[in-house]
Design a protein around this motif. Structure first.
Motif, short mmCIF file in Angstrom:
data_model
loop_
_atom_site.label_atom_id
_atom_site.label_comp_id
_atom_site.label_asym_id
_atom_site.label_seq_id
_atom_site.Cartn_x
_atom_site.Cartn_y
_atom_site.Cartn_z
N TYR B 36 0.84 -1.19 0.00
CA TYR B 36 0.00 0.00 0.00
C TYR B 36 0.87 1.25 0.00
N GLN B 38 0.47 5.37 1.23
CA GLN B 38 -0.39 6.27 1.99
C GLN B 38 0.18 7.68 1.89
N SER B 43 -6.07 7.97 3.11
CA SER B 43 -6.22 6.55 3.37
C SER B 43 -5.16 5.75 2.63
N LEU B 44 -5.20 4.46 2.79
CA LEU B 44 -4.24 3.59 2.13
C LEU B 44 -4.73 3.26 0.72
N LEU B 46 -4.12 0.64 -2.29
CA LEU B 46 -3.49 -0.63 -2.65
C LEU B 46 -2.74 -0.46 -3.96
#
Lengths: 116, 116
Positions: B36, B38, B43-44, B46
């Motif tokens: 991931y 960030q 947010s993360l 993918l």
């Protein structure tokens, strides 16, 4: 595609008071829902999950979450907040992506600030 | 829970150089690992999913030649950021699942990459 929403960017609560961090979900079928916590410059720590069974799920560090199908919610709760609970909280749902693999889809995160 | 170790925790590199980040599962065999990215206060996202012994599957919009992922064993996956540029500066987090029916993923502590 599955998704989760965290409507609050930040939640402020005084130490000793109950806390709630909100999460709503949008899924087709039965959801696999998760809560993770992230401290500054750290990875995510797993708190709890809902797969099936009891709607009230108990997790790490005194946290719990209630799965509410009618309201499509999975709010994170704790009866008595600690200053050390201050962190970034992520709600997530498992989804099968376009690649065919199961993956976690995260909400935007909610910053919890617990004041002494 | 299972432990995932990520190394290094932070790295500073010059533009044009390559940086390798390691992700290890310490007490379980990780059949699937996830990488991931960030961005600050976000947010993360993918980037890719890798299964041991096979090529990684990248999410749409992620350059596979830029972010090389190798999952050579059941306990190690690496992410190499090739010819890094300042816009690659970010927080990179890996996670792993053990393939034993556990639905949650376990996360490394993250790597803060700064490209100067």
């Amino acid at each position: 595609a599955q998704s989760v929403a965290q409507p609050e960017d930040q939640v402020n609560v005084a130490e000793g008071n109950p806390l709630t961090v909100k999460c709503t979900y949008s899924v087709s079928g039965n959801p696999y829902l998760f809560w993770y916590v992230q401290y500054p410059n750290r990875g995510l720590q797993f708190l709890l999950k809902y797969i099936t069974g009891d709607n009230l799920v108990k997790g790490s560090y005194g946290f719990e979450a209630e799965f509410n199908k009618s309201q499509t919610s999975f709010h994170l709760k704790k009866p008595s907040a600690l200053v050390s609970d201050s962190a970034l909280y992520f709600c997530a749902v498992r989804d099968r992506g376009s690649t065919g693999f199961q993956k976690l889809v995260f909400g935007t995160g909610t910053r919890l600030l617990v004041s002494p | 829970g299972a432990v995932v170790s990520q190394h290094p925790s932070w790295v500073i590199c010059k533009s044009g150089t390559s940086v390798k980040i390691e992700c290890r599962s310490l007490d379980f065999q990780a059949t699937t690992m996830f990488w991931y990215r960030q961005f600050p206060k976000q947010s993360l996202m993918l980037m890719a999913t890798s299964n041991e012994g096979s090529k990684a599957t990248y999410e749409q919009g992620v350059e596979k030649d830029k972010f090389l992922i190798n999952h050579a064993s059941l306990t190690l996956s690496t992410l190499t950021v090739t010819s890094a540029h300042p816009e690659d500066s970010s927080f990179y987090i890996c996670s792993a699942r053990d393939g034993q029916g556990n639905t949650e993923a376990f996360f490394g502590q993250g790597t803060r990459l700064t490209v100067v």
